[in-house]
Design an enzyme around this catalytic site. Structure first.
Site, PDB file in Angstrom:
ATOM      1  N   LYS A  22       0.847  -1.193   0.000  1.00  0.00           N
ATOM      2  CA  LYS A  22       0.000   0.000   0.000  1.00  0.00           C
ATOM      3  C   LYS A  22       0.886   1.249   0.000  1.00  0.00           C
ATOM      4  O   LYS A  22       2.005   1.189   0.490  1.00  0.00           O
ATOM      5  CB  LYS A  22      -0.912   0.002   1.238  1.00  0.00           C
ATOM      6  CG  LYS A  22      -1.763  -1.246   1.425  1.00  0.00           C
ATOM      7  CD  LYS A  22      -2.889  -1.321   0.427  1.00  0.00           C
ATOM      8  CE  LYS A  22      -3.762  -2.557   0.698  1.00  0.00           C
ATOM      9  NZ  LYS A  22      -4.901  -2.638  -0.220  1.00  0.00           N
ATOM     10  N   HIS A  61      -6.902 -13.227  -7.527  1.00  0.00           N
ATOM     11  CA  HIS A  61      -7.715 -12.235  -6.829  1.00  0.00           C
ATOM     12  C   HIS A  61      -9.128 -12.261  -7.402  1.00  0.00           C
ATOM     13  O   HIS A  61      -9.314 -12.486  -8.594  1.00  0.00           O
ATOM     14  CB  HIS A  61      -7.113 -10.832  -6.966  1.00  0.00           C
ATOM     15  CG  HIS A  61      -7.666  -9.863  -5.960  1.00  0.00           C
ATOM     16  ND1 HIS A  61      -8.916  -9.283  -6.100  1.00  0.00           N
ATOM     17  CD2 HIS A  61      -7.161  -9.389  -4.794  1.00  0.00           C
ATOM     18  CE1 HIS A  61      -9.140  -8.493  -5.064  1.00  0.00           C
ATOM     19  NE2 HIS A  61      -8.093  -8.546  -4.251  1.00  0.00           N
TER      20      HIS A  61
END
Length: 416
Positions: A152, A271
């Protein structure tokens, strides 16, 4: 198409639909319409019906039961002959079963709750490129869940700073780090620059820790050809894991990538970006347990499966139901967990469920108790948000995990 006396065959694909008919439409008529539209039916009788055996190829609604506590809602069970489907094609299976029927006027809402995939069909699929045991052997990690981190902020970092974050997390004790699902090849960080920086960080962390490390390099791209080029570069750079967004990328692309990963020794992380568009509404859409089964057939070594305890929605029993459908060989019917059919995967390898989304070290006892050893706990903000920085965040996660595993092995109750 409504045939309540039909006895299902071992080779039939069985579907359980949550069906809400329009007012005035009998459930038998609605169930027959679902079976017809998702197999051989059309809106009228056609001359070419006489040129084939509709009785052999049609779908059959063989049972309808009301949903307890719901008005005008039913579970319709439909059986499809195996010959309706192309071997080894999740794309064709979904096109047939859910391609048109969800827009049917006779239905206010329709949800696909579960599918029974017979061994005669599942054996035509590649399945996971490697599976749980082979991944453990490749990474030399046993007896505990795997530990990861999504880098992140998900967008905006340069390749150099991205690689720095990867190094700090791996050096601190994580098994792997991960590209976010929407990190592909944007102007601020082109894919090749990211792959090179990540490989450098990974090898440096491996040399300093003596552990095998991984990073999920997202190969998802605008074309299949570009996706395969990125996967090939990941292999050439020595990073052991690549990644694909299987719903936005599509099942055909995913299966192609799974074949490549099996042939070239790459692990494949999956994902489920966009899944909530399909599965969040209870009455309309496709439940994630169906998408999980489809992923196991199409190919993937681990897939995001919710957390039960984090920021994203997920009921414990239902989540553990599709976790078992991902990992186990044989799963008994259990309506309390949303499993409508007994599923036999025969020898198809299992898939690691990945717990990710709003979790941190405080959740570690619950995650260890809920998901067990054959799982991946993925901490993004739970690593990079540590007050001491990225490396201390990774250390905290590793220490917490090892403490929980030791406590469990000594007989402590982690749920208390």
């Amino acid at each position: 198409y409504y045939t309540p006396k039909y006895e299902t065959k071992d080779t039939d694909i069985l579907a359980a639909f949550r069906m809400t008919p329009q007012p005035g439409v009998p459930p038998e008529e609605a169930g027959a319409a679902v079976a017809a539209e998702s197999s051989t039916g059309t809106w009228t009788t056609v001359w070419t019906d006489g040129l084939t055996s509709l009785d052999r190829y049609k779908g059959r609604c063989y049972d309808i039961e009301p949903v307890a506590g719901e008005d005008n809602q039913y579970i319709a069970y439909v059986a499809y002959p195996l010959d309706l489907f192309e071997e080894g094609s999740v794309t064709n299976m979904f096109t047939s079963i859910v391609g048109n029927v969800f827009g049917f006027k006779a239905l206010r809402a329709l949800g696909l709750e579960d599918l029974r995939i017979p061994p005669a069909y599942s054996k035509t699929f590649i399945g996971p490129p490697h599976g749980i045991q082979v991944e453990r052997d490749k990474l030399n990690k046993y007896g505990r869940p795997l530990l990861g981190c999504t880098i992140k902020p998900k967008l905006g970092l340069s390749a150099k700073n991205y690689g720095r974050a990867v190094y700090e997390c791996l050096r601190g004790g994580l098994d792997s780090t991960k590209d976010d699902e929407n990190v592909n090849s944007q102007p601020f960080m082109r894919w090749r620059d990211r792959f090179v920086s990540v490989a450098e960080a990974l090898f440096k962390a491996q040399a300093e820790t003596g552990e095998i490390k991984g990073h999920y390099l997202n190969a998802t791209a605008g074309t299949c050809e570009e996706m395969m080029k990125r996967a090939a570069f990941a292999r050439e750079s020595g990073v052991p894991i690549t990644m694909h967004d299987y719903l936005t990328g599509g099942f055909t692309a995913n299966t192609s990538l799974a074949f490549y990963c099996r042939d070239n020794g790459l692990l494949l992380h999956i994902h489920r970006a966009m899944h909530a568009v399909i599965d969040r509404q209870r009455n309309h859409g496709i439940h994630f347990r169906v998408l999980a089964k489809a992923l196991r057939m199409s190919g993937g070594d681990h897939v995001h499966a919710g957390t039960v305890v984090g920021k994203l929605e997920g009921e414990r029993d239902v989540t553990l139901g599709f976790v078992d459908l991902l990992r186990d060989d044989y799963i008994e019917k259990d309506r309390s967990r949303g499993i409508y059919f007994t599923q036999d995967w025969v020898s198809m390898p299992g898939v690691f469920p990945v717990a990710s989304g709003g979790i941190h070290v405080w959740h570690m006892p619950a995650l260890t108790e809920i998901f067990g050893d054959d799982s991946v706990s993925q901490f993004g903000g739970g690593t990079l948000g540590h007050p001491g920085g990225n490396a201390p965040g990774a250390v905290a996660n590793r220490v917490a995990l090892e403490a929980c595993v030791q406590a469990r092995n000594e007989g402590r109750d982690l749920a208390r």
